[in-house]
Write a protein that holds these residues in place. Structure first.
Motif, PDB file in Angstrom:
ATOM      1  N   ALA A 156       0.928  -1.286   0.056  1.00  0.00           N
ATOM      2  CA  ALA A 156       0.064   0.011  -0.065  1.00  0.00           C
ATOM      3  C   ALA A 156       0.841   1.319  -0.067  1.00  0.00           C
ATOM      4  CB  ALA A 156      -0.989  -0.123   1.384  1.00  0.00           C
ATOM      5  N   ARG A 157       0.419   2.352  -0.942  1.00  0.00           N
ATOM      6  CA  ARG A 157       1.244   3.500  -0.872  1.00  0.00           C
ATOM      7  C   ARG A 157       0.654   4.535   0.217  1.00  0.00           C
ATOM      8  NH1 ARG A 157       4.148   6.301  -5.592  1.00  0.00           N
ATOM      9  NH2 ARG A 157       5.006   8.135  -4.388  1.00  0.00           N
ATOM     10  N   VAL A 158       1.680   4.892   1.098  1.00  0.00           N
ATOM     11  CA  VAL A 158       1.317   5.955   2.169  1.00  0.00           C
ATOM     12  C   VAL A 158       2.112   7.216   1.845  1.00  0.00           C
ATOM     13  CG1 VAL A 158       0.810   4.412   3.587  1.00  0.00           C
ATOM     14  CG2 VAL A 158       3.049   5.049   3.501  1.00  0.00           C
ATOM     15  N   GLU A 159       1.685   8.307   2.206  1.00  0.00           N
ATOM     16  CA  GLU A 159       2.244   9.423   1.957  1.00  0.00           C
ATOM     17  C   GLU A 159       3.602   9.817   3.082  1.00  0.00           C
ATOM     18  OE1 GLU A 159       2.054  11.884  -0.255  1.00  0.00           O
ATOM     19  OE2 GLU A 159       0.444  10.486  -1.052  1.00  0.00           O
ATOM     20  N   LYS A 160       3.156   9.332   4.340  1.00  0.00           N
ATOM     21  CA  LYS A 160       4.460   9.212   5.309  1.00  0.00           C
ATOM     22  C   LYS A 160       4.420   7.948   5.650  1.00  0.00           C
ATOM     23  CE  LYS A 160       5.226  11.250   9.751  1.00  0.00           C
ATOM     24  NZ  LYS A 160       4.955  12.294  10.754  1.00  0.00           N
ATOM     25  N   GLY A 161       5.900   7.616   5.753  1.00  0.00           N
ATOM     26  CA  GLY A 161       6.270   6.201   6.231  1.00  0.00           C
ATOM     27  C   GLY A 161       5.916   5.918   7.655  1.00  0.00           C
ATOM     28  N   PRO A 162       5.882   4.842   8.225  1.00  0.00           N
ATOM     29  CA  PRO A 162       5.697   4.708   9.750  1.00  0.00           C
ATOM     30  C   PRO A 162       7.136   4.776  10.144  1.00  0.00           C
ATOM     31  CG  PRO A 162       5.835   2.694   8.486  1.00  0.00           C
ATOM     32  CD  PRO A 162       5.727   3.594   7.690  1.00  0.00           C
ATOM     33  N   VAL A 163       7.120   5.435  11.490  1.00  0.00           N
ATOM     34  CA  VAL A 163       8.336   5.437  12.270  1.00  0.00           C
ATOM     35  C   VAL A 163       8.768   3.946  12.761  1.00  0.00           C
ATOM     36  CG1 VAL A 163       9.295   6.323  14.649  1.00  0.00           C
ATOM     37  CG2 VAL A 163       7.568   7.609  13.370  1.00  0.00           C
ATOM     38  N   ARG A 193       2.843  -6.876   6.725  1.00  0.00           N
ATOM     39  CA  ARG A 193       2.203  -5.822   6.042  1.00  0.00           C
ATOM     40  C   ARG A 193       3.459  -5.088   5.332  1.00  0.00           C
ATOM     41  NH1 ARG A 193      -3.060  -4.519   7.921  1.00  0.00           N
ATOM     42  NH2 ARG A 193      -3.605  -5.641  10.011  1.00  0.00           N
ATOM     43  N   ILE A 194       3.012  -4.429   4.125  1.00  0.00           N
ATOM     44  CA  ILE A 194       4.091  -3.739   3.407  1.00  0.00           C
ATOM     45  C   ILE A 194       3.606  -2.654   2.826  1.00  0.00           C
ATOM     46  CG2 ILE A 194       5.506  -3.897   1.270  1.00  0.00           C
ATOM     47  CD1 ILE A 194       5.063  -7.022   1.211  1.00  0.00           C
ATOM     48  N   VAL A 195       4.086  -1.576   3.189  1.00  0.00           N
ATOM     49  CA  VAL A 195       3.802  -0.214   2.792  1.00  0.00           C
ATOM     50  C   VAL A 195       4.966   0.558   1.938  1.00  0.00           C
ATOM     51  CG1 VAL A 195       2.032   0.238   4.607  1.00  0.00           C
ATOM     52  CG2 VAL A 195       4.574   1.269   4.757  1.00  0.00           C
ATOM     53  N   TYR A 196       4.576   1.617   1.223  1.00  0.00           N
ATOM     54  CA  TYR A 196       5.775   2.267   0.596  1.00  0.00           C
ATOM     55  C   TYR A 196       5.728   3.581   0.287  1.00  0.00           C
ATOM     56  CZ  TYR A 196       3.223   1.859  -3.827  1.00  0.00           C
ATOM     57  OH  TYR A 196       2.311   2.212  -4.898  1.00  0.00           O
ATOM     58  N   THR A 197       6.830   4.440   0.157  1.00  0.00           N
ATOM     59  CA  THR A 197       6.748   5.852  -0.173  1.00  0.00           C
ATOM     60  C   THR A 197       7.474   6.077  -1.384  1.00  0.00           C
ATOM     61  OG1 THR A 197       8.570   6.413   1.341  1.00  0.00           O
ATOM     62  CG2 THR A 197       6.572   6.562   2.552  1.00  0.00           C
ATOM     63  N   GLU A 198       7.681   7.483  -1.584  1.00  0.00           N
ATOM     64  CA  GLU A 198       8.720   7.831  -2.815  1.00  0.00           C
ATOM     65  C   GLU A 198      10.044   7.326  -2.488  1.00  0.00           C
ATOM     66  OE1 GLU A 198       8.264  11.744  -3.538  1.00  0.00           O
ATOM     67  OE2 GLU A 198       6.122  11.701  -4.547  1.00  0.00           O
ATOM     68  N   GLU A 199      10.481   7.363  -1.150  1.00  0.00           N
ATOM     69  CA  GLU A 199      11.837   7.090  -1.160  1.00  0.00           C
ATOM     70  C   GLU A 199      12.229   5.597  -0.733  1.00  0.00           C
ATOM     71  OE1 GLU A 199      14.160   9.267  -1.204  1.00  0.00           O
ATOM     72  OE2 GLU A 199      12.598  10.738  -1.678  1.00  0.00           O
ATOM     73  N   ALA A 200      11.222   4.770  -0.064  1.00  0.00           N
ATOM     74  CA  ALA A 200      11.762   3.585   0.758  1.00  0.00           C
ATOM     75  C   ALA A 200      10.325   2.468   0.689  1.00  0.00           C
ATOM     76  CB  ALA A 200      12.254   3.916   2.030  1.00  0.00           C
ATOM     77  N   ALA A 260       6.786 -15.221  -4.435  1.00  0.00           N
ATOM     78  CA  ALA A 260       5.408 -14.616  -4.517  1.00  0.00           C
ATOM     79  C   ALA A 260       5.556 -13.136  -5.423  1.00  0.00           C
ATOM     80  CB  ALA A 260       4.575 -14.387  -3.333  1.00  0.00           C
ATOM     81  N   ASP A 261       4.670 -12.814  -6.084  1.00  0.00           N
ATOM     82  CA  ASP A 261       4.451 -11.587  -6.823  1.00  0.00           C
ATOM     83  C   ASP A 261       3.959 -10.455  -6.111  1.00  0.00           C
ATOM     84  OD1 ASP A 261       5.246 -12.643  -9.114  1.00  0.00           O
ATOM     85  OD2 ASP A 261       3.304 -13.151  -9.855  1.00  0.00           O
ATOM     86  N   LEU A 262       4.753  -9.472  -5.862  1.00  0.00           N
ATOM     87  CA  LEU A 262       4.501  -8.203  -4.906  1.00  0.00           C
ATOM     88  C   LEU A 262       3.988  -7.261  -5.971  1.00  0.00           C
ATOM     89  CD1 LEU A 262       4.413  -6.438  -2.563  1.00  0.00           C
ATOM     90  CD2 LEU A 262       6.647  -6.172  -2.736  1.00  0.00           C
ATOM     91  N   VAL A 263       2.672  -6.747  -5.767  1.00  0.00           N
ATOM     92  CA  VAL A 263       2.157  -5.808  -6.602  1.00  0.00           C
ATOM     93  C   VAL A 263       1.867  -4.636  -5.944  1.00  0.00           C
ATOM     94  CG1 VAL A 263       1.077  -7.569  -8.176  1.00  0.00           C
ATOM     95  CG2 VAL A 263      -0.197  -6.898  -6.415  1.00  0.00           C
ATOM     96  N   GLY A 264       1.081  -3.600  -6.459  1.00  0.00           N
ATOM     97  CA  GLY A 264       0.635  -2.446  -5.831  1.00  0.00           C
ATOM     98  C   GLY A 264       1.641  -1.297  -5.903  1.00  0.00           C
ATOM     99  N   LEU A 265       2.830  -1.698  -6.702  1.00  0.00           N
ATOM    100  CA  LEU A 265       3.878  -0.575  -6.513  1.00  0.00           C
ATOM    101  C   LEU A 265       4.081   0.270  -7.935  1.00  0.00           C
ATOM    102  CD1 LEU A 265       6.935  -2.970  -5.506  1.00  0.00           C
ATOM    103  CD2 LEU A 265       5.858  -1.248  -3.857  1.00  0.00           C
ATOM    104  N   GLU A 266       3.686   1.634  -7.731  1.00  0.00           N
ATOM    105  CA  GLU A 266       3.580   2.481  -8.714  1.00  0.00           C
ATOM    106  C   GLU A 266       4.107   3.819  -8.485  1.00  0.00           C
ATOM    107  OE1 GLU A 266      -0.643   3.032  -9.653  1.00  0.00           O
ATOM    108  OE2 GLU A 266      -1.026   0.889  -9.763  1.00  0.00           O
ATOM    109  N   GLY A 267       4.684   4.472  -9.607  1.00  0.00           N
ATOM    110  CA  GLY A 267       5.479   5.644  -9.300  1.00  0.00           C
ATOM    111  C   GLY A 267       6.584   5.918  -8.382  1.00  0.00           C
TER     112      GLY A 267
END
Length: 243
Positions: A30-37, A74-81, A218-225
């Motif tokens: 899932a893309r998030v604007e601010k990554g978790p601490v 769980r997996i999340v991502y931002t523009e940097e990481a 496994a295939d990891l999807v949802g990564l865009e931009g």
């Protein structure tokens, strides 16, 4: 007769490919604007945006059976990481070991995150952490080989909690090799070690007697931009001594 012979060979091959595709799971980031601490706590709102990944299968000692303890990632991502948050449930005492970075963790519980960012089914990188937050990283190549001489710059934090332990990892894109594209599919796998049971469990298991590791991810999807980054990071480091 020649047509029938060709069909007899072709149909089993098609069936085999179909079965293989069905056995490869797909997980989503899932893309998030601010990554978790990265502090060893999964209370950040960012983690609630990502679906749960679970259903680990043993490789040792009971190959093919469900893991004796539940693991939820769980997996999340931002523009940097890209970030990984894991709750590793355990009804008994966690086994850990405090040692130098890149030392063997075979005598400790651990979580291993393996990433095939190029999605070539042959190469990648893996990042391991144990409950004492000891880090190990390695390059994956030739589908089954590992090289621990590689050192990456990444963050992790762990915490032993009631009923298990928690791990958080932050992997900068600069530490991964992938091509520029608007939408990405990566290979992904997770391995959990439960030392007291001599148990190794994975999201995608390679059955004993069969070959392949990265090719089975496994295939990891949802990564865009996200854009490919220069592989350069600085990590602050200090040494103190008193005589």
């Amino acid at each position: 007769m020649r047509v029938l012979a060709v069909l007899a060979v072709w149909l089993p091959v098609c069936f085999s490919l179909t079965v293989s595709a069905q056995e490869r799971p797909t997980v989503r980031a899932a893309r998030v604007e601010k990554g978790p601490v990265v502090d060893g706590s999964l209370d950040d709102a960012a983690w609630q945006a990502a679906p749960e990944i679970k259903g680990f299968t043993q490789h040792d000692p009971d190959d093919g059976k469900p893991s004796t303890e539940e693991t939820i990632v769980r997996i999340v991502y931002t523009e940097e990481a890209i970030y990984f948050g894991a709750l590793l449930k355990d009804r008994s005492k966690v086994t850990t070991l405090l040692t130098r970075r890149d030392n063997s963790l075979s005598e400790s519980d651990y979580l291993k995150v393996s990433i095939d960012a190029e999605h070539d089914r042959l190469t990648g990188a893996a990042f391991m952490v144990n409950p004492s937050n000891v880090q190990v990283d390695m390059i994956l190549h030739n589908d089954i080989a590992e090289d621990t001489s590689w050192d990456a710059v990444w963050e992790s934090a762990t915490r032993i909690v009631d009923g298990g332990w928690v791990a958080e990892l932050r992997i900068p894109y600069s530490q991964l090799r992938y091509s520029d594209r608007s939408v990405h599919t990566w290979g992904i796998n997770f391995t959990r070690r439960i030392q007291r049971n001599n148990e190794n469990a994975r999201l995608v298991n390679t059955p004993k007697g069969e070959s392949g590791a990265v090719s089975r991810f496994a295939d990891l999807v949802g990564l865009e931009g996200i854009r490919a980054r220069r592989r350069f990071e600085l990590s602050p480091y200090a040494v103190a001594r008193s005589d």
